[in-house]
Design an enzyme around this catalytic site. Structure first.
Site, PDB file in Angstrom:
ATOM      1  CG  HIS A 193       1.961  -2.720 -15.535  1.00 51.80           C
ATOM      2  ND1 HIS A 193       1.595  -3.928 -14.973  1.00 51.80           N
ATOM      3  CD2 HIS A 193       2.990  -3.001 -16.374  1.00 51.80           C
ATOM      4  CE1 HIS A 193       2.354  -4.884 -15.454  1.00 51.80           C
ATOM      5  NE2 HIS A 193       3.212  -4.352 -16.305  1.00 51.80           N
ATOM      6  N   GLY A 226       0.786  -1.236   0.000  1.00 52.19           N
ATOM      7  CA  GLY A 226       0.000   0.000   0.000  1.00 52.19           C
ATOM      8  C   GLY A 226       0.815   1.282   0.000  1.00 52.19           C
ATOM      9  CB  SER A 227       4.309   2.204  -0.873  1.00 52.38           C
ATOM     10  OG  SER A 227       4.440   1.751  -2.192  1.00 52.38           O
ATOM     11  CG  ASN A 228       2.070   3.090  -5.614  1.00 50.05           C
ATOM     12  OD1 ASN A 228       2.577   4.062  -6.173  1.00 50.05           O
ATOM     13  ND2 ASN A 228       2.640   1.895  -5.599  1.00 50.05           N
TER      14      ASN A 228
HETATM   15  C1  GRF Z   1       3.399  -1.340  -7.670  1.00 52.28           C
HETATM   16  O1  GRF Z   1       4.715  -1.572  -8.096  1.00 52.28           O
HETATM   17  C2  GRF Z   1       2.444  -1.362  -8.836  1.00 52.28           C
HETATM   18  O2  GRF Z   1       3.024  -0.945 -10.027  1.00 52.28           O
HETATM   19  C3  GRF Z   1       2.076  -2.823  -8.932  1.00 52.28           C
HETATM   20  O3  GRF Z   1       2.000  -3.255  -7.607  1.00 52.28           O
HETATM   21  C4  GRF Z   1       2.894  -2.486  -6.793  1.00 52.28           C
HETATM   22  C5  GRF Z   1       2.120  -2.005  -5.593  1.00 52.28           C
HETATM   23  O4  GRF Z   1       2.949  -1.515  -4.581  1.00 52.28           O
HETATM   24  N1  GRF Z   1       0.849  -2.967  -9.680  1.00 52.28           N
HETATM   25  P1  GRF Z   1       2.325  -0.890  -3.249  1.00 52.28           P
HETATM   26  O5  GRF Z   1       1.424  -1.954  -2.613  1.00 52.28           O
HETATM   27  O6  GRF Z   1       1.550   0.326  -3.625  1.00 52.28           O
HETATM   28  O7  GRF Z   1       3.485  -0.573  -2.359  1.00 52.28           O
END
Ligand code: GRF
Length: 190
Positions: free
Chosen positions: A112, A14-16
């Protein structure tokens, strides 16, 4: 000022998700305020659930193994998202293949970690690092019924140079943390 509502779906770290909460959630932009109204995770132990709590947000855990097939799982996702009033859904590390029932009912974008249309699927970072390409990159695209195949909205790239795999991966994630929030704002603040 209008409030535009979004949903975020995730499966893991969930870093994003956290970057969206930090840079977009409850923030005012030129024409609108953006609010995260729905968080869905398909893994009950995902660290992202803890990250969301820091922002006072609860995550709805919907585990796919509780459903007889992909379409029934997707029907529940669609029902919850529609009920939340979100006009855009963001897949931020949501590791599920979605059926046409989802893609035809929900406007969604996906992040992605490669320069699509190259290196689709779950091993994009490793495959693009190992490839003979001189650059790596990331993509945000609309979600359609083809895995990682929808219309490309935004991309960033960088020179691989002599990067180790770890450095390459870190570079991918640091670009993702900027591009996904920016793309959400670009789509909604118009
Ligand atoms: C990211 O690298 C995204 O591109 C891929 O999954 C990863 C998710 O990372 N689809 P996080 O859970 O947001 O840290």
């Amino acid at each position: 000022m209008v409030t535009k509502k979004i949903a975020i779906l995730f499966s893991g770290s969930g870093s994003n998700l956290e970057k969206i909460l930090e840079k977009v959630h409850n923030k005012k932009f030129r024409t609108c305020k953006i609010e995260v109204v729905c968080l869905i995770c398909n893994k009950k132990d995902a660290f992202g659930i803890q990250r969301a709590k820091k922002y006072g947000l609860d995550t709805l855990v919907i585990e796919h193994q509780d459903f007889p097939n992909r379409e029934e799982f997707d029907k529940e996702l669609v029902r919850i998202i529609k009920q939340s009033g979100a006009e855009l859904s963001v897949l931020a590390g949501f590791m599920r293949i979605l059926t046409p029932f989802f893609t035809q009912n929900i406007k969604a974008i996906n992040l992605h970690p490669s320069l699509l249309p190259l290196f689709k699927g779950a091993h994009a970072i490793k495959e693009s690092y190992d490839s003979s390409m001189k650059i790596g990159g990331i993509t945000v695209h609309y979600v359609n019924e083809e895995l990682d195949g929808g219309e490309i909205i935004a991309q960033e790239c960088f020179q691989k140079g002599t990067m180790s795999f770890k450095e390459f991966e870190e570079k991918i994630h640091s670009l993702e943390h900027e591009l996904l929030p920016k793309t959400i704002i670009d789509i909604l603040d118009n």
